[in-house]
Design an enzyme around this catalytic site. Structure first.
Site, PDB file in Angstrom:
ATOM      1  N   ARG A  51       0.856  -1.196   0.000  1.00 50.28           N
ATOM      2  CA  ARG A  51       0.000   0.000   0.000  1.00 50.28           C
ATOM      3  C   ARG A  51       0.889   1.241   0.000  1.00 50.28           C
ATOM      4  NH1 ARG A  51      -4.396  -1.651   4.721  1.00 50.28           N
ATOM      5  NH2 ARG A  51      -5.309  -3.447   3.632  1.00 50.28           N
ATOM      6  N   ASP A  53       1.598   5.330  -0.063  1.00 55.33           N
ATOM      7  CA  ASP A  53       0.958   6.530   0.474  1.00 55.33           C
ATOM      8  C   ASP A  53       0.744   7.572  -0.617  1.00 55.33           C
ATOM      9  OD1 ASP A  53       0.926   5.571   3.133  1.00 55.33           O
ATOM     10  OD2 ASP A  53       3.018   6.163   3.395  1.00 55.33           O
ATOM     11  N   ARG A 201      10.619   5.552   4.282  1.00 49.61           N
ATOM     12  CA  ARG A 201      10.764   7.012   4.376  1.00 49.61           C
ATOM     13  C   ARG A 201      11.418   7.421   5.695  1.00 49.61           C
ATOM     14  NH1 ARG A 201       4.982   9.238   3.425  1.00 49.61           N
ATOM     15  NH2 ARG A 201       6.061  11.183   3.956  1.00 49.61           N
TER      16      ARG A 201
END
Length: 267
Positions: A51, A53, A201
């Site tokens: 998934r 972002d 990240r």
């Protein structure tokens, strides 16, 4: 009767809230399922290998779905690409064994994070697709930080807060920095059996702080031993992150010849 397929999907994440369908905003999943419904005459659910972002891109996201047996992989790929929006494209489509699931069947996933260190990274033709840092990083510090996060660790300190998980251990088989072509900066390449929310990240944001001299290299070891993310650097911006590939066991491909290339990706 229906058959299982695996699509290797590219998309520019700039105009999306991410892969997953959301109550508000444009999602990749909703666009993909809208086209499937138009082609197959009924609502079908698509599952992704990961998934992403809002703002995150994909150059090889594995997406699984079932479609009527009347479709061949070649004809269905052509139809999908004819109807998908311009910021999405199906690179390849494979017929898979019954029960295949893009997320549950994956044995590893690979991401890349691009950082522009040159002044031209601020160009409107580059800024939406990389972190326009536009300042030098210490390459030795980056490489040393990557070596520390490689292998199996508890990455709780590099995960966004959310519902508790059974465990936070991930095994990073690849964690390395490399120069980008034409002096455009550096990329972080990472492959693992699983990833936590915001993990890549947050790793990149922390390693960049090490590369800028804002925090010592020893902080990486200390953070890996923590039980929370309270001292982790802010996550790197989403536009530099790409889902590059998902790997699957060859036996899950219905065509054994195609299955010998058991990845959904573009190098």
């Amino acid at each position: 009767m229906s058959r299982s397929f695996l699509a290797t999907l590219h998309y520019d994440g700039t105009g999306f809230v991410g892969w997953q369908r959301q109550p508000a905003g444009r999602s990749v999943q909703a666009e993909f399922e809208r086209v499937l419904e138009r082609l197959c005459g009924r609502r079908l659910v698509a599952h992704a290998a990961g998934r992403t972002d809002a703002g995150v891109h994909a150059s090889g996201l594995g997406v699984s779905f079932s479609a009527p047996a009347s479709w061949t992989a070649a004809s269905l790929r052509r139809a999908l690409n004819a109807l998908l929006p311009r910021d999405c494209w199906v690179q390849s489509l494979h017929l898979m064994q019954p029960g295949f699931h893009a997320r549950k069947s994956a044995i590893s996933r690979r991401y890349r994070y691009d950082i522009g260190l040159d002044e031209a990274s601020a160009s409107p033709f580059r800024r939406p697709f990389e972190w326009a840092l536009a300042r030098p990083l210490d390459p030795d510090a980056l490489h040393a930080a990557a070596r520390l996060v490689a292998g199996e660790h508890d990455f709780r300190a590099f995960a966004a807060k959310g519902a508790p998980k059974p465990h936070y251990r991930c095994r990073l088989g690849v964690a390395q920095w490399a120069d980008r072509p034409e002096g455009r900066g550096v990329s972080f390449h990472v492959e693992a059996d699983r990833f936590l929310h915001h993990m890549v990240r947050m790793l990149v944001g922390t390693m960049v702080d090490v590369g800028l001299g804002r925090r010592p290299l020893e902080d990486i070891v200390r953070l890996l031993a923590r039980g929370d993310n309270q001292e982790t650097s802010p996550p790197a911006p989403p536009q530099g992150l790409y889902f590059v590939a998902a790997a699957y066991p060859p036996e899950l491909f219905a065509d054994s010849i195609e299955g010998s290339h058991a990845v959904a990706h573009e190098s």
